[in-house]
Design a protein around this motif. Sequence first.
Motif, PDB file in Angstrom:
ATOM      1  N   MET A 129     -14.084  46.026 106.988  1.00 41.32           N
ATOM      2  CA  MET A 129     -13.836  44.636 106.698  1.00 41.32           C
ATOM      3  C   MET A 129     -13.636  44.409 105.201  1.00 41.32           C
ATOM      4  O   MET A 129     -12.893  43.523 104.808  1.00 41.32           O
ATOM      5  N   SER A 130     -14.304  45.206 104.380  1.00 43.29           N
ATOM      6  CA  SER A 130     -14.126  45.042 102.939  1.00 43.29           C
ATOM      7  C   SER A 130     -12.703  45.401 102.518  1.00 43.29           C
ATOM      8  O   SER A 130     -12.240  44.952 101.471  1.00 43.29           O
ATOM      9  N   PHE A 131     -12.033  46.188 103.355  1.00 53.40           N
ATOM     10  CA  PHE A 131     -10.639  46.532 103.116  1.00 53.40           C
ATOM     11  C   PHE A 131      -9.783  45.269 103.088  1.00 53.40           C
ATOM     12  O   PHE A 131      -8.959  45.062 102.190  1.00 53.40           O
ATOM     13  N   TYR A 132      -9.986  44.390 104.060  1.00 55.29           N
ATOM     14  CA  TYR A 132      -9.234  43.151 104.118  1.00 55.29           C
ATOM     15  C   TYR A 132      -9.641  42.188 103.001  1.00 55.29           C
ATOM     16  O   TYR A 132      -8.807  41.485 102.447  1.00 55.29           O
ATOM     17  N   PHE A 133     -10.941  42.148 102.689  1.00 56.25           N
ATOM     18  CA  PHE A 133     -11.395  41.296 101.596  1.00 56.25           C
ATOM     19  C   PHE A 133     -10.775  41.711 100.271  1.00 56.25           C
ATOM     20  O   PHE A 133     -10.446  40.874  99.440  1.00 56.25           O
ATOM     21  N   TYR A 134     -10.623  43.002 100.073  1.00 52.36           N
ATOM     22  CA  TYR A 134      -9.999  43.501  98.858  1.00 52.36           C
ATOM     23  C   TYR A 134      -8.561  42.997  98.751  1.00 52.36           C
ATOM     24  O   TYR A 134      -8.141  42.506  97.700  1.00 52.36           O
ATOM     25  N   TYR A 135      -7.799  43.104  99.845  1.00 59.74           N
ATOM     26  CA  TYR A 135      -6.408  42.661  99.796  1.00 59.74           C
ATOM     27  C   TYR A 135      -6.299  41.142  99.697  1.00 59.74           C
ATOM     28  O   TYR A 135      -5.409  40.629  99.014  1.00 59.74           O
ATOM     29  N   TYR A 136      -7.179  40.418 100.379  1.00 62.13           N
ATOM     30  CA  TYR A 136      -7.167  38.956 100.237  1.00 62.13           C
ATOM     31  C   TYR A 136      -7.496  38.547  98.807  1.00 62.13           C
ATOM     32  O   TYR A 136      -6.877  37.629  98.264  1.00 62.13           O
ATOM     33  N   SER A 137      -8.466  39.200  98.202  1.00 64.55           N
ATOM     34  CA  SER A 137      -8.813  38.833  96.819  1.00 64.55           C
ATOM     35  C   SER A 137      -7.664  39.132  95.865  1.00 64.55           C
ATOM     36  O   SER A 137      -7.397  38.345  94.954  1.00 64.55           O
ATOM     37  N   ASN A 138      -6.966  40.226  96.073  1.00 65.49           N
ATOM     38  CA  ASN A 138      -5.811  40.534  95.222  1.00 65.49           C
ATOM     39  C   ASN A 138      -4.696  39.516  95.403  1.00 65.49           C
ATOM     40  O   ASN A 138      -4.084  39.068  94.427  1.00 65.49           O
ATOM     41  N   VAL A 139      -4.414  39.156  96.634  1.00 61.59           N
ATOM     42  CA  VAL A 139      -3.348  38.185  96.903  1.00 61.59           C
ATOM     43  C   VAL A 139      -3.726  36.819  96.358  1.00 61.59           C
ATOM     44  O   VAL A 139      -2.896  36.120  95.763  1.00 61.59           O
ATOM     45  N   LEU A 140      -4.971  36.429  96.524  1.00 58.40           N
ATOM     46  CA  LEU A 140      -5.397  35.108  96.041  1.00 58.40           C
ATOM     47  C   LEU A 140      -5.448  35.050  94.524  1.00 58.40           C
ATOM     48  O   LEU A 140      -5.248  33.978  93.940  1.00 58.40           O
ATOM     49  N   LYS A 141      -5.709  36.177  93.867  1.00 52.05           N
ATOM     50  CA  LYS A 141      -5.681  36.199  92.406  1.00 52.05           C
ATOM     51  C   LYS A 141      -4.261  36.040  91.880  1.00 52.05           C
ATOM     52  O   LYS A 141      -4.021  35.350  90.901  1.00 52.05           O
ATOM     53  N   ARG A 142      -3.324  36.716  92.538  1.00 58.43           N
ATOM     54  CA  ARG A 142      -1.938  36.673  92.069  1.00 58.43           C
ATOM     55  C   ARG A 142      -1.201  35.419  92.510  1.00 58.43           C
ATOM     56  O   ARG A 142      -0.328  34.930  91.803  1.00 58.43           O
TER      57      ARG A 142
END
Length: 119
Positions: A1-14
């Motif tokens: 699940m942290s895999f998806y959180f990592y990608y969501y955090s990257n997308v939301l930052k950019r």
Amino acid sequence: MSFYFYYYSNVLKRNFMLVIMASVLLVLTFFIWAGIPVYIIGGAVGKFSSNLVIIHLCISLSAGILFSLYFLPINLIVAKNVAETMARSSMNSFIRIQIMWIIACSLIFQIILIIAIQL
């Protein structure tokens, strides 16, 4: 699940503007994504069935579908990133992510609906 959180955090930052647009649209169209499931879908299903479980299930699923539509751009970007990393199709990743969002939004809406009914 942290895999998806990592990608969501990257997308939301950019792409923080996507979050701002989705938040504004959710507030402005509250009575569409919350009113249609309760009054229209609930009334239509209520004519065919008197089972409260089916009525609540249809209301919460339709609210989850309508609510998750606001996050489609974010989910598409995350699905593309996940698909590249896991070497699978973007459509497969997007469908999985969207189904997770629909189920989560439906559960949250159902909990809020049950609390509102008991008040």
